[in-house]
Structure formats: C-alpha cells, structure tokens
Design a protein around this motif. Structure first.
Motif, PDB file in Angstrom:
ATOM      1  N   LEU A 627       0.891  -1.390   0.043  1.00  0.00           N
ATOM      2  CA  LEU A 627      -0.162  -0.119  -0.163  1.00  0.00           C
ATOM      3  C   LEU A 627       0.900   1.328   0.040  1.00  0.00           C
ATOM      4  CD1 LEU A 627      -2.686  -0.920   2.612  1.00  0.00           C
ATOM      5  CD2 LEU A 627      -3.260  -0.377   0.026  1.00  0.00           C
ATOM      6  N   THR A 628       1.827   1.129   0.608  1.00  0.00           N
ATOM      7  CA  THR A 628       2.798   2.407   0.885  1.00  0.00           C
ATOM      8  C   THR A 628       3.392   2.806  -0.371  1.00  0.00           C
ATOM      9  OG1 THR A 628       3.261   2.085   3.145  1.00  0.00           O
ATOM     10  CG2 THR A 628       4.739   3.456   2.172  1.00  0.00           C
ATOM     11  N   ALA A 629       3.941   1.408  -0.911  1.00  0.00           N
ATOM     12  CA  ALA A 629       4.668   1.831  -2.424  1.00  0.00           C
ATOM     13  C   ALA A 629       3.842   2.165  -3.255  1.00  0.00           C
ATOM     14  CB  ALA A 629       5.371   0.440  -2.809  1.00  0.00           C
ATOM     15  N   ALA A 630       2.513   1.852  -3.573  1.00  0.00           N
ATOM     16  CA  ALA A 630       1.509   2.113  -4.472  1.00  0.00           C
ATOM     17  C   ALA A 630       1.207   3.739  -4.370  1.00  0.00           C
ATOM     18  CB  ALA A 630       0.198   1.416  -4.226  1.00  0.00           C
ATOM     19  N   ALA A 631       0.989   4.189  -2.780  1.00  0.00           N
ATOM     20  CA  ALA A 631       0.726   5.474  -2.521  1.00  0.00           C
ATOM     21  C   ALA A 631       2.018   6.522  -3.115  1.00  0.00           C
ATOM     22  CB  ALA A 631       0.445   5.884  -1.042  1.00  0.00           C
ATOM     23  N   VAL A 632       3.297   5.790  -2.830  1.00  0.00           N
ATOM     24  CA  VAL A 632       4.545   6.631  -3.149  1.00  0.00           C
ATOM     25  C   VAL A 632       4.391   7.031  -4.966  1.00  0.00           C
ATOM     26  CG1 VAL A 632       6.849   6.498  -3.433  1.00  0.00           C
ATOM     27  CG2 VAL A 632       5.804   5.913  -1.124  1.00  0.00           C
ATOM     28  N   VAL A 633       4.002   5.798  -5.295  1.00  0.00           N
ATOM     29  CA  VAL A 633       3.820   5.944  -6.957  1.00  0.00           C
ATOM     30  C   VAL A 633       3.128   7.040  -7.361  1.00  0.00           C
ATOM     31  CG1 VAL A 633       3.289   4.863  -9.137  1.00  0.00           C
ATOM     32  CG2 VAL A 633       4.561   3.706  -7.432  1.00  0.00           C
ATOM     33  N   ALA A 634       1.673   7.110  -6.722  1.00  0.00           N
ATOM     34  CA  ALA A 634       0.879   8.150  -6.904  1.00  0.00           C
ATOM     35  C   ALA A 634       1.097   9.556  -6.531  1.00  0.00           C
ATOM     36  CB  ALA A 634      -0.375   7.756  -6.248  1.00  0.00           C
ATOM     37  N   THR A 635       1.752   9.789  -5.461  1.00  0.00           N
ATOM     38  CA  THR A 635       1.809  11.167  -4.811  1.00  0.00           C
ATOM     39  C   THR A 635       3.401  11.370  -4.361  1.00  0.00           C
ATOM     40  OG1 THR A 635       1.339  10.273  -2.702  1.00  0.00           O
ATOM     41  CG2 THR A 635      -0.467  11.213  -4.095  1.00  0.00           C
ATOM     42  N   GLY A 636       4.238  10.375  -4.403  1.00  0.00           N
ATOM     43  CA  GLY A 636       5.566  10.607  -3.944  1.00  0.00           C
ATOM     44  C   GLY A 636       5.507  10.177  -2.171  1.00  0.00           C
ATOM     45  N   VAL A 637       6.501  10.719  -1.459  1.00  0.00           N
ATOM     46  CA  VAL A 637       6.596  10.510  -0.041  1.00  0.00           C
ATOM     47  C   VAL A 637       5.976  11.424   0.726  1.00  0.00           C
ATOM     48  CG1 VAL A 637       8.135  10.159   1.776  1.00  0.00           C
ATOM     49  CG2 VAL A 637       8.699   9.598  -0.392  1.00  0.00           C
ATOM     50  N   VAL A 638       4.504  10.850   1.384  1.00  0.00           N
ATOM     51  CA  VAL A 638       3.740  11.736   2.130  1.00  0.00           C
ATOM     52  C   VAL A 638       3.859  11.346   3.573  1.00  0.00           C
ATOM     53  CG1 VAL A 638       1.413  12.666   2.466  1.00  0.00           C
ATOM     54  CG2 VAL A 638       2.171  12.291   0.166  1.00  0.00           C
ATOM     55  N   ALA A 639       3.808  12.126   4.587  1.00  0.00           N
ATOM     56  CA  ALA A 639       4.460  11.640   5.741  1.00  0.00           C
ATOM     57  C   ALA A 639       3.193  12.061   6.640  1.00  0.00           C
ATOM     58  CB  ALA A 639       5.550  12.461   6.364  1.00  0.00           C
ATOM     59  N   PHE A 640       3.027  11.067   7.861  1.00  0.00           N
ATOM     60  CA  PHE A 640       2.157  11.499   9.046  1.00  0.00           C
ATOM     61  C   PHE A 640       0.818  11.143   8.782  1.00  0.00           C
ATOM     62  CE2 PHE A 640       5.479  14.580  10.448  1.00  0.00           C
ATOM     63  CZ  PHE A 640       5.667  14.183  11.854  1.00  0.00           C
ATOM     64  N   VAL A 641       0.344  10.704   7.626  1.00  0.00           N
ATOM     65  CA  VAL A 641      -1.031  10.221   7.072  1.00  0.00           C
ATOM     66  C   VAL A 641      -1.318   9.014   7.899  1.00  0.00           C
ATOM     67  CG1 VAL A 641      -2.870   9.801   5.485  1.00  0.00           C
ATOM     68  CG2 VAL A 641      -1.057  11.457   5.121  1.00  0.00           C
ATOM     69  N   GLY A 642      -0.447   8.142   7.935  1.00  0.00           N
ATOM     70  CA  GLY A 642      -0.296   6.770   8.535  1.00  0.00           C
ATOM     71  C   GLY A 642      -0.479   6.654   9.982  1.00  0.00           C
ATOM     72  N   LEU A 643      -0.121   7.911  10.710  1.00  0.00           N
ATOM     73  CA  LEU A 643      -0.132   8.234  12.008  1.00  0.00           C
ATOM     74  C   LEU A 643      -1.240   8.730  12.461  1.00  0.00           C
ATOM     75  CD1 LEU A 643       2.405   8.750  14.735  1.00  0.00           C
ATOM     76  CD2 LEU A 643       0.888  10.829  14.236  1.00  0.00           C
ATOM     77  N   VAL A 644      -1.651   9.774  11.937  1.00  0.00           N
ATOM     78  CA  VAL A 644      -2.869  10.636  12.336  1.00  0.00           C
ATOM     79  C   VAL A 644      -4.185   9.944  12.035  1.00  0.00           C
ATOM     80  CG1 VAL A 644      -4.035  12.676  12.142  1.00  0.00           C
ATOM     81  CG2 VAL A 644      -1.635  12.923  12.255  1.00  0.00           C
ATOM     82  N   ALA A 645      -4.351   9.252  10.802  1.00  0.00           N
ATOM     83  CA  ALA A 645      -5.742   8.947  10.260  1.00  0.00           C
ATOM     84  C   ALA A 645      -6.106   7.594  11.380  1.00  0.00           C
ATOM     85  CB  ALA A 645      -5.628   8.503   9.104  1.00  0.00           C
ATOM     86  N   PRO A 646      -5.282   6.655  11.467  1.00  0.00           N
ATOM     87  CA  PRO A 646      -5.850   5.444  12.275  1.00  0.00           C
ATOM     88  C   PRO A 646      -6.056   5.939  13.966  1.00  0.00           C
ATOM     89  CG  PRO A 646      -3.502   5.289  11.591  1.00  0.00           C
ATOM     90  CD  PRO A 646      -3.885   6.186  10.861  1.00  0.00           C
ATOM     91  N   HIS A 647      -5.230   6.774  14.349  1.00  0.00           N
ATOM     92  CA  HIS A 647      -5.291   7.352  15.689  1.00  0.00           C
ATOM     93  C   HIS A 647      -6.322   7.971  15.903  1.00  0.00           C
ATOM     94  CE1 HIS A 647      -4.214   8.962  19.652  1.00  0.00           C
ATOM     95  NE2 HIS A 647      -3.363   7.965  19.820  1.00  0.00           N
ATOM     96  N   ALA A 648      -6.600   8.725  15.000  1.00  0.00           N
ATOM     97  CA  ALA A 648      -8.007   9.654  15.191  1.00  0.00           C
ATOM     98  C   ALA A 648      -9.133   8.902  15.009  1.00  0.00           C
ATOM     99  CB  ALA A 648      -8.132  10.633  14.240  1.00  0.00           C
ATOM    100  N   ALA A 649      -9.139   7.753  13.976  1.00  0.00           N
ATOM    101  CA  ALA A 649     -10.394   6.787  14.110  1.00  0.00           C
ATOM    102  C   ALA A 649     -10.519   6.091  15.239  1.00  0.00           C
ATOM    103  CB  ALA A 649     -10.040   5.872  12.585  1.00  0.00           C
ATOM    104  N   ARG A 650      -9.445   5.457  15.985  1.00  0.00           N
ATOM    105  CA  ARG A 650      -9.673   4.783  17.092  1.00  0.00           C
ATOM    106  C   ARG A 650     -10.254   5.784  18.166  1.00  0.00           C
ATOM    107  NH1 ARG A 650      -4.870   2.411  15.723  1.00  0.00           N
ATOM    108  NH2 ARG A 650      -3.759   4.053  17.235  1.00  0.00           N
ATOM    109  N   ALA A 651      -9.840   6.981  18.233  1.00  0.00           N
ATOM    110  CA  ALA A 651     -10.475   7.750  19.116  1.00  0.00           C
ATOM    111  C   ALA A 651     -11.863   8.303  18.776  1.00  0.00           C
ATOM    112  CB  ALA A 651      -9.774   9.283  19.128  1.00  0.00           C
ATOM    113  N   LEU A 652     -12.349   8.209  17.607  1.00  0.00           N
ATOM    114  CA  LEU A 652     -13.646   8.525  17.366  1.00  0.00           C
ATOM    115  C   LEU A 652     -14.682   7.373  17.301  1.00  0.00           C
ATOM    116  CD1 LEU A 652     -13.288  10.507  14.008  1.00  0.00           C
ATOM    117  CD2 LEU A 652     -14.223  11.276  16.075  1.00  0.00           C
ATOM    118  N   VAL A 653     -14.172   5.936  17.196  1.00  0.00           N
ATOM    119  CA  VAL A 653     -15.267   4.739  16.772  1.00  0.00           C
ATOM    120  C   VAL A 653     -14.675   3.505  17.848  1.00  0.00           C
ATOM    121  CG1 VAL A 653     -15.970   5.521  14.509  1.00  0.00           C
ATOM    122  CG2 VAL A 653     -14.097   3.990  14.782  1.00  0.00           C
ATOM    123  N   GLY A 654     -13.610   3.841  18.719  1.00  0.00           N
ATOM    124  CA  GLY A 654     -13.202   2.622  19.359  1.00  0.00           C
ATOM    125  C   GLY A 654     -11.996   1.997  18.628  1.00  0.00           C
ATOM    126  N   SER A 655     -11.648   0.890  19.343  1.00  0.00           N
ATOM    127  CA  SER A 655     -10.598  -0.017  18.763  1.00  0.00           C
ATOM    128  C   SER A 655     -10.555  -1.261  17.846  1.00  0.00           C
ATOM    129  CB  SER A 655      -9.569  -0.574  20.016  1.00  0.00           C
ATOM    130  OG  SER A 655     -10.383  -1.188  20.811  1.00  0.00           O
TER     131      SER A 655
END
Length: 714
Positions: A627-655
């Motif tokens: 998944l990460t490699a495919a995203a790099v092909v589409a947009t290059g190296v994008v940071a922090f999305v893989g940290l913020v999105a799942p953590h915020a999701a757990r805060a909103l809907v549980g684990s």
C-alpha cells in the motif's frame, strides 16, 4: 597503575535508565571507584594514532596528482614545494581541518546531550538540533540575505535550540526511554525536513547546492570560515569541560546532585546550551553531518565501560571529541575510496556517517530486552463506541470526503465554477476548462487514493507494532518505496509506470523484510521494531541522497518533488497501481479484522487463540508495504497520514478494526486531499507539495499525542 577516585557517573543502559551509584551496570567493569591510568592513556594513544593515520591518508586523496611522496618532500622543504603547497592549502588542508573541527564539536555535543538526557540515543540528530539549524540556514538562503558567519551561526543556534527543547519536553528529558525520544526526535525532524524540502523545491535557484550540503559536506574553499569558527569551538569545548564535574554529579541522580549543592535545572540548561552551540557551529561550517553526535560518544562510552575512570566527563568529553575526529575524517576517507575522485567534492560526507549512525542505532536496538520502557499503548485501545456513534461518524466523514473532493476540483490557481464542472462532465465545456480539468482531476484522485492507502497502511502498522505512535514512514517502509521509485527515475530515464511501480514495491518489501528480520530476535519486540525502523529509515534516506548526487545531480528538483509528496503533473495512468492495491488489500484487511484486533492486544493472546503471530505480522506488514509503495507511485513520499488517520479513527469509533478501517480510510483521504488543495490554492500560483501540508498538519497532532502520554509505561 590504579588510584582511587570519587564515584563517577553510571554508564547509560539500553533501557534508557542507569544503575544506582556504586553498583555496576550489566556488562560494566565492577571497579567503579578506581581509575586505570594506563588504560586511559592507552585508549587516548590508540584513538590519536587512528586520527593521525586517517588524517594522513586523507591528505593524499583528491583529484590532484599529489601522493605521499610529494607530501613528504613538501613537509621537509624538498622539491615540488609550490605546486604541492597550492593543492594542499587550497583544498585538502581546509577539508581536513573542517573534518577535525566538526568531529570535535559533534563528539562533545553528543556526549553532553546523552548525559543530560541519561539516554544513550540522545544526539544532535535524534533531538532534531541539526534539522532545526539546517532549516534556518536554508531560510536565510531563500530570503537572499548575505549574513556574516556569526549571525548565521546565531540563527542556526536558535533553530537547533528550539527543536531540541521541544523534543526534550515531549520525552521528559529522555526519562521515558529511548523509543519515545527517537519517535519524538524523528517526527520533529521529519516535519522540519518537510519544510526544508518545500523551500528547496519552491526556490530552486536561491537554494542551489544546498541539497547535497544538507547531507553534510566538509568541502571548504579556503580557511576563512574555519578561522572564524575556531574561537567558538574553543569556547564551547572549554565550557563543556567546566561543566564536567556537574555532569558527574548529575549522573548520581537528581536528589543526590541537589544534596551535593548542584542546581540540577541550571546544570541541564547550561549543558544543553553548550551542546546546541557546538552542533549549530558544525551545521554552519559543514551542514548537518548525520549521526556523528550519536556514533562518537556512543563508541566512547562503550570503550569507557571497559576502562575504569574513562567515564568521568573531564576525560570522556575529550575522548569523545577524538573519536568524533576519527569518525568524520575516516568517513570522508572511505567516501573518497569508494567514489571516483572526480565526484568527491559533490558527494557529502554525511552520507557515510549517516549509514554508520544508522547501523549503530540498529545494533543498539537489537540489544534491547523484549519489553522496555518507552512504548505507550494507551491510545491503541479507544473506548467502546455505540453503533449509532459509528454510523454518525461514518456518514459525517463520507459527507466531508465529498466536500473535500469538490473543493479540490473547484479550487486551485484558478477558480472553477460548479457550472463549468457540470459542462465538463457532459463534455460541453470550453477549451480552457477542459484543459484545466484534465490537469486537476488526476491530482484530486491521486490525493484521495494515496491518503486512503497510507491510512490503511498506518492502521496495519500500528496494530502490528502495538504502538499508536508508529507509522510506515517511521518504520522505513516509505523511505524504501521512495528509494525504489527515485532509483528507477534516476537510473532509467523515461522508465514506464509499471516498472517504476514494481521498483517502489520491491524497495518497500525489501526494507520491510530487513526491519522485520533485524527486529526478530527470539521473538518480535515492538520496541526493537520501531527503533530498527527509524535507524533503517535514516540509512535509506542517506542512500537516496547519495543516489541523487552521484547519478543526476542536475535533476535534484525532480527527485525532491517525489520526496516532498507532490501531485503535480499526475496522470490517470499513474493512479492505476494505488487503485489496484486498494481494491485488493481492503477486502484482505476486512477479512483479517479480527486477527488485527488480536495482534494489537499483546504477545500471549494471539498464541492462545491459535493465531500464528510472526507469520501474521509478516503478512500484514507486507500488505502495508505494498500500500505504501503504491501511494508513493501516486503522490511521492507523504508523511504522517499513517499516524494521524488511524489514531483519530480509534478516538472516534473505538479500537475494533471492523470500524477503524473504514473510518481511517476516510480520514486519510480527507487529510491528503485537504493538504493538496490548500497547497494549490493558498499561495497560488506557487504550489506547496501535499507531503509538506500533511507534515505541517500532522506534526501538531503528533506532538499532542506525545505530550498527553508523557510518563506512561507500557
């Protein structure tokens, strides 16, 4: 010959703590109250001899035809004096002197920071000092200002100090252990480097040459800069030596130091100021040379564990300075042995030191026990949420995603109206709108798909690591994909989409497998996995810098565009890999949602339930890498999305991952799309790369997470 001395500081342990005063730490000499004068003398003589040897070899290297015989004749006043002296004085001697100065400065700086933090991984790199100083230097270049040396050094000092104080605050001065210190430092460094990359991309002419210099280069044109830097070095090292007794007492513990009349807060502040001053001086002279401030004092402390008395700061600091000289000059010698002489001025010395530091970090992490201080899983298991809450969140985010996509289509360097979009959809729009939509729609879709892919990859990585502060970038997965993609672009001009995609996937899988294999030592420790991932990431980024400056240095901006995470110039064809990856892996992740729940709990529960833990981890990390490699092909190296999105999701809907997965995917798509839209619209026609936007948005959230969880153990 031995003599008795007062108790000295306890050596730093891999766990980040220290043994009680007077009690030998594991693997340490039991004679803590004795000094081996012969051993100390032998250690100093050994490192001095090594320094003289590498310095002598260093002087014989270069593009000029000046060998050891010529040097000897020049030194003894023989033939070929003028020609040899010209070569030496103009190029080689300044380069060697810069190596000596940088080695001393970073060796002492790293030793001070390790003692203040009582953490063997504290260094100008891991505390983001180098990144903060480098950002100020680039900012001055962008403004087109010609500032004197001391003012530039002052600005670098201010930038490095701000970054260091932030990292120290987030990790409680290193007391929360090496993992939290490394995570905090890596995140702040990543954010600062994102800003630097943005400046390098947007102001290509003003910052020409700063990319290679940003990896640390001791190439000098004359000795004027070194002459100005020498007094600062003398003052900094002298101040460090004056603080040596206070550092010895601090090693006994805060309470003991206070009883002995030491102001703990003042001693720490003064030591940090001196350490940052020396690191900023090094950056001003030679750029941010990576990991010397980690490697030199760490090597010095390993030697000190074997020699009683060498651990006293009055002796340790100059010893670390000498080791720093050997590391810097030795790295430059190795670089010029491996690289053709015609390219030695272009290839930064910091590439080699970064590889050495990354190797040391990986080696240190492999020695950690399976369970250690520094990981916080408190945010991994959010409070249960009702089904109605999940439904409200899912519907709200779906509507927000539609709004983000619509805003992305309408906003940019020119405003497009909804009527124009409707006409384009019906194929009756004008020529200008058709051309603009043809450029804009692939960019919008690239941001949405890449954000979804990175969010899902981050969800998987955090479950496998059982650490809500982990993400693909901090495990080296993103840098591995970036190495594959950038390598394909630079080495094979005009390469097709699918070969480049395959190269990115291979790079990500190779790095992921390497990290997994190195972290697996009688079981897979989450602490080791994170630390080894960070070390591997640093080494891979050094390789990317080396690849750029060696192969096609005139196309630095092209590579930087990928490393900054930009959607510029994307076509519909480039979206196929990430779309295929999502179509294949989302169903797999949904099918394995219960396994993700179990793996995220602990080491024992999966085995009790019959889940093959290591095999499942490898499978899940493999899907995250794809998944990460495919995203790099589409947009290059994008940071922090893989940290913020799942953590915020757990805060909103549980684990529960049955709910986390779709919510995280929606959040990731919204985050990258929003960052890309703002980057195209706010400063139009100037375009800020999407990766810079996500770093700027994600860093405050990451800082909040670290601050909220300070002092918690796993």
């Amino acid at each position: 010959m031995t003599t008795t001395t007062p108790p000295q500081h306890a050596d730093l342990e891999p766990s980040g703590g220290r043994s009680a005063a007077g009690a030998p730490a594991p693997g340490e000499s039991p004679r803590r109250g004795r000094v081996s004068v012969g051993g100390i003398t032998g250690a100093f003589l050994t490192v001095i001899v090594l320094g003289v040897i590498v310095s002598g070899v260093h002087l014989t290297q270069g593009t000029g035809a000046v060998g050891a015989g010529d040097l000897w004749r020049w030194a003894t006043g023989g033939d070929a004096l003028d020609e040899t002296a010209a070569v030496l004085l103009a190029s080689r001697v300044p380069r060697l002197l810069a190596g000596l100065l940088v080695g001393v400065a970073l060796g002492v700086s790293g030793a001070l920071l390790q003692s203040v933090a009582r953490n063997p991984l504290a260094a100008p790199d891991t505390l983001a000092v180098n990144a903060g100083a480098y950002l100020t230097v680039v900012a001055v270049a962008v403004l087109g200002l010609s500032v004197p040396f001391y003012l530039q050094g002052t600005l670098a000092f201010a930038g490095g100090l701000c970054a260091a104080m932030l990292v120290m605050a987030l990790s409680r001065g290193g007391a929360d252990g090496p993992t939290r210190l490394i995570l905090a430092g890596s995140a702040i460094t990543l954010a600062l480097h994102s800003l630097v990359t943005m400046l390098l991309v947007l102001f290509e002419q003003e910052t020409m040459g700063l990319f290679a210099w940003g990896s640390g280069s001791i190439v000098q044109s004359g000795t004027r800069t070194l002459t100005l830097a020498l007094p600062v070095l003398v003052v900094g090292v002298g101040a460090a030596l004056l603080l040596s007794r206070r550092m010895d007492l601090l090693a006994l513990g805060d309470d003991a130091a206070s009883v002995l009349g030491i102001s703990v807060r003042r001693a720490r502040v003064l030591s940090i100021l001196v350490a940052v001053l020396l690191a900023a001086l090094s950056v001003t002279v030679a750029g941010p040379i990576g990991f010397v401030g980690l490697a030199a004092p760490l090597i010095a402390r390993m030697v000190a564990r074997r020699i009683p008395g060498l651990g006293r700061h009055l002796v340790l600091l100059p010893f670390a300075a000498l080791v720093g000289i050997v590391v810097v000059v030795g790295a430059d010698v190795a670089l010029r042995v491996l690289i053709p002489s015609a390219m030695t001025t272009a290839v930064p010395t910091g590439v080699v030191t970064s590889l050495l530091g990354a190797a040391l970090l990986v080696w240190f992490a492999r020695r950690l026990p399976d369970r250690g201080v520094g990981l916080d899983s408190s945010g991994q298991h959010g409070r249960p949420r009702t089904t109605s809450t999940y439904a409200v969140v899912a519907v709200s985010l779906s509507l927000a995603l539609v709004g983000a996509g619509l805003a992305a289509v309408l906003l940019g360097d020119r405003l497009i109206l909804l009527g124009d979009v409707a006409n384009w959809w019906n194929d009756v729009s004008g020529r200008e709108v058709t051309l603009e939509m043809g450029r804009r729609v692939p960019r919008v879709l690239a941001a949405l798909l890449a954000g979804a892919a990175l969010a899902l990859a981050g969800t998987i990585v955090q479950a496998v690591c059982r650490n809500p502060l982990a993400e693909p970038g901090l495990l080296g997965v993103t840098s591995g994909a970036g190495l594959g993609a950038v390598g394909a672009i630079l080495l094979v001009p005009g390469i097709g989409l699918w070969p480049m995609s395959a190269s990115a996937v291979v790079g990500a899988l190779v790095v992921t497998s390497l990290v997994f294999a190195l972290a697996h030592r009688g079981g897979l420790s989450s602490t080791r996995l994170v630390l080894i991932g960070v070390g591997t990431q640093a080494g891979v980024m050094a390789l990317i810098a080396l690849l750029i400056v060696v192969t096609r240095p005139w196309e630095v901006n092209l590579a930087l565009t990928w490393l900054a995470g930009s959607t510029y110039g994307r076509t519909m064809e480039q979206l196929v890999p990430v779309a295929v990856a999502l179509l294949v892996i989302i169903p797999i992740a949904v099918l394995l949602r219960r396994e993700l729940d179990v793996v995220a709990l602990d080491e024992d529960t999966p085995r009790l339930l019959g889940v093959p833990l290591d095999r499942m981890r490898l499978l899940l990390l493999g899907t995250a890498a794809v998944l990460t490699a495919a995203a790099v092909v589409a947009t290059g190296v994008v940071a922090f999305v893989g940290l913020v999105a799942p953590h915020a999701a757990r805060a909103l809907v549980g684990s529960r991952h049955s709910r986390v997965i779709p919510v995280a995917i929606l959040l990731g798509a919204i985050l990258v799309s929003g960052a890309d839209t703002l980057g195209r619209w706010v400063l139009a026609p100037i375009q800020i790369p999407a990766g810079v936007g996500t770093a700027l948005l994600g860093t405050p959230y990451f800082i909040y997470l670290l601050w909220r969880s300070r002092g918690r153990d796993t």
